[in-house]
Design a protein around this motif. Structure first.
Motif, short mmCIF file in Angstrom:
data_model
loop_
_atom_site.label_atom_id
_atom_site.label_comp_id
_atom_site.label_asym_id
_atom_site.label_seq_id
_atom_site.Cartn_x
_atom_site.Cartn_y
_atom_site.Cartn_z
N TYR A 6 0.82 -1.20 0.00
CA TYR A 6 0.00 0.00 0.00
C TYR A 6 0.86 1.26 0.00
O TYR A 6 0.50 2.28 -0.58
CB TYR A 6 -1.00 -0.01 1.16
CG TYR A 6 -0.46 0.38 2.51
CD1 TYR A 6 -0.38 1.71 2.89
CD2 TYR A 6 -0.06 -0.59 3.42
CE1 TYR A 6 0.09 2.08 4.13
CE2 TYR A 6 0.42 -0.25 4.66
CZ TYR A 6 0.50 1.10 5.03
OH TYR A 6 0.97 1.45 6.25
N ALA A 7 2.05 1.19 0.64
CA ALA A 7 2.96 2.34 0.64
C ALA A 7 3.51 2.59 -0.76
O ALA A 7 3.69 3.74 -1.18
CB ALA A 7 4.10 2.12 1.63
N SER A 41 -5.60 -6.30 -3.38
CA SER A 41 -6.95 -6.27 -2.82
C SER A 41 -7.46 -4.84 -2.65
O SER A 41 -6.68 -3.88 -2.61
CB SER A 41 -6.96 -6.94 -1.45
OG SER A 41 -6.21 -6.19 -0.52
N ARG A 42 -8.78 -4.71 -2.53
CA ARG A 42 -9.38 -3.39 -2.29
C ARG A 42 -8.96 -2.85 -0.93
O ARG A 42 -8.83 -1.64 -0.76
CB ARG A 42 -10.90 -3.48 -2.37
CG ARG A 42 -11.44 -3.63 -3.79
CD ARG A 42 -12.95 -3.59 -3.81
NE ARG A 42 -13.47 -2.32 -3.31
CZ ARG A 42 -14.77 -2.07 -3.14
NH1 ARG A 42 -15.68 -3.01 -3.42
NH2 ARG A 42 -15.18 -0.90 -2.70
N GLU A 43 -8.73 -3.74 0.01
CA GLU A 43 -8.29 -3.30 1.34
C GLU A 43 -6.93 -2.60 1.26
O GLU A 43 -6.69 -1.57 1.90
CB GLU A 43 -8.21 -4.49 2.29
CG GLU A 43 -7.77 -4.14 3.71
CD GLU A 43 -8.71 -3.17 4.40
OE1 GLU A 43 -8.22 -2.41 5.27
OE2 GLU A 43 -9.91 -3.16 4.09
N THR A 44 -6.03 -3.15 0.45
CA THR A 44 -4.72 -2.52 0.27
C THR A 44 -4.87 -1.17 -0.42
O THR A 44 -4.23 -0.18 -0.02
CB THR A 44 -3.81 -3.44 -0.58
OG1 THR A 44 -3.60 -4.67 0.12
CG2 THR A 44 -2.45 -2.78 -0.83
N ILE A 45 -5.73 -1.10 -1.43
CA ILE A 45 -5.98 0.16 -2.11
C ILE A 45 -6.56 1.18 -1.14
O ILE A 45 -6.19 2.36 -1.13
CB ILE A 45 -6.95 -0.04 -3.31
CG1 ILE A 45 -6.30 -0.92 -4.37
CG2 ILE A 45 -7.40 1.29 -3.88
CD1 ILE A 45 -5.04 -0.34 -4.98
N ARG A 46 -7.48 0.72 -0.29
CA ARG A 46 -8.12 1.61 0.67
C ARG A 46 -7.08 2.21 1.63
O ARG A 46 -7.17 3.39 1.98
CB ARG A 46 -9.19 0.84 1.45
CG ARG A 46 -10.23 1.72 2.11
CD ARG A 46 -11.40 0.92 2.62
NE ARG A 46 -12.22 0.41 1.53
CZ ARG A 46 -12.49 -0.89 1.33
NH1 ARG A 46 -12.00 -1.80 2.15
NH2 ARG A 46 -13.24 -1.25 0.32
N LYS A 47 -6.10 1.41 2.04
CA LYS A 47 -5.03 1.91 2.92
C LYS A 47 -4.22 3.00 2.21
O LYS A 47 -3.87 4.01 2.81
CB LYS A 47 -4.12 0.77 3.35
CG LYS A 47 -4.73 -0.17 4.37
CD LYS A 47 -3.72 -1.24 4.76
CE LYS A 47 -4.30 -2.20 5.79
NZ LYS A 47 -3.32 -3.25 6.18
N ALA A 48 -3.93 2.77 0.93
CA ALA A 48 -3.16 3.77 0.16
C ALA A 48 -3.96 5.06 0.02
O ALA A 48 -3.42 6.17 0.16
CB ALA A 48 -2.80 3.20 -1.21
N LEU A 49 -5.26 4.94 -0.25
CA LEU A 49 -6.11 6.12 -0.40
C LEU A 49 -6.25 6.87 0.92
O LEU A 49 -6.27 8.11 0.95
CB LEU A 49 -7.50 5.72 -0.92
CG LEU A 49 -7.53 5.14 -2.35
CD1 LEU A 49 -8.95 4.72 -2.71
CD2 LEU A 49 -7.00 6.14 -3.36
#
Length: 238
Positions: A6-7, A41-49
């Protein structure tokens, strides 16, 4: 140390925002689209956002998604005491002031308390929108005691009240106390500003004093969230 996924995504999206690949006020791809692009995953994308949001690069707006914030914000010094005209002259932007209200009036009890006025004292009440590059992004509501400012014109308010106070009236503006908060937008904010989808504003309350410590001005300066950052310089005392 190896970056987390995510970073890495945050870093890449951040660079694309900074270099203009994603333009101010445009939408980022959806979480589904980004998860497909980056194979995660969407969860990883959500962390980046979330990280982009925390660092002031995007604004998550319900039903619109992730909107890119203009990272070329205009800087207003917190500790400085400068007029809008002086700040605008330092920017390569087209700026103007729109006067919506100018009256000599009896202040409300609340305004009288802020300025420490007597029951029979009057104030100049000025409401001005500040426009930069065609967008109205600041709303100033100013109060000046008539005992210090006997006359005030629309032309003066459009130009610079501080210039008038110092150069025409010979007053010595010395220092200010400031309070900065975030508040829900008022009806006047929606009426006089180009708020877009923002429902909150940054409010800077100024109490301005002359060199003899007389309180000459109380102002509420209401800023659209995405356009301003407030800067200051601090030194640790040894």
């Amino acid at each position: 140390m190896r970056q987390t996924k995510y970073a890495q995504i945050y870093q890449e999206l951040s660079e694309k925002i900074q270099d203009g690949t994603y333009k101010p006020n445009s939408k980022l791809p959806s979480e589904n689209e980004l998860s497909e692009t980056y194979g995660t995953s969407r969860e990883t994308i959500r962390k980046a956002l979330n990280l982009l949001s925390q660092n002031g690069l995007i604004q998550k707006i319900k039903a619109r998604g992730s909107v890119v914030i203009d990272v070329n914000r205009y800087e207003f010094p917190v500790s400085g005491l400068v007029s809008f005209k002086e700040v605008s002259q330092q920017m390569s932007k087209t700026a103007r002031t729109i006067v919506h209200y100018l009256e000599k009036e009896k202040p409300t009890d609340w305004v009288r308390e802020q300025l420490g006025l007597g029951a029979d004292d009057k104030v100049w009440h000025v409401v001005r929108a500040r426009e930069i590059d065609g967008e109205r992004i600041i709303l100033d509501r100013d109060y000046f005691p008539v005992q210090y400012v006997p006359e005030l014109t629309k032309e003066t308010c459009e130009n610079s009240i501080y210039d008038y106070l110092e150069n025409d009236l010979g007053l010595s503006i010395s220092y200010a106390k400031k309070e900065i908060v975030v508040e829900e937008a008022h009806e006047d904010d929606s009426r006089f500003l180009d708020l877009k989808d923002y429902d909150h504003v940054v409010v800077v309350r100024n109490y301005v004093y002359l060199s003899d410590t007389s309180l000459i001005e109380y102002t509420e300066s209401r800023h659209r969230l995405d356009k301003f950052r407030f800067v200051d310089f601090a030194r640790r005392e040894k």
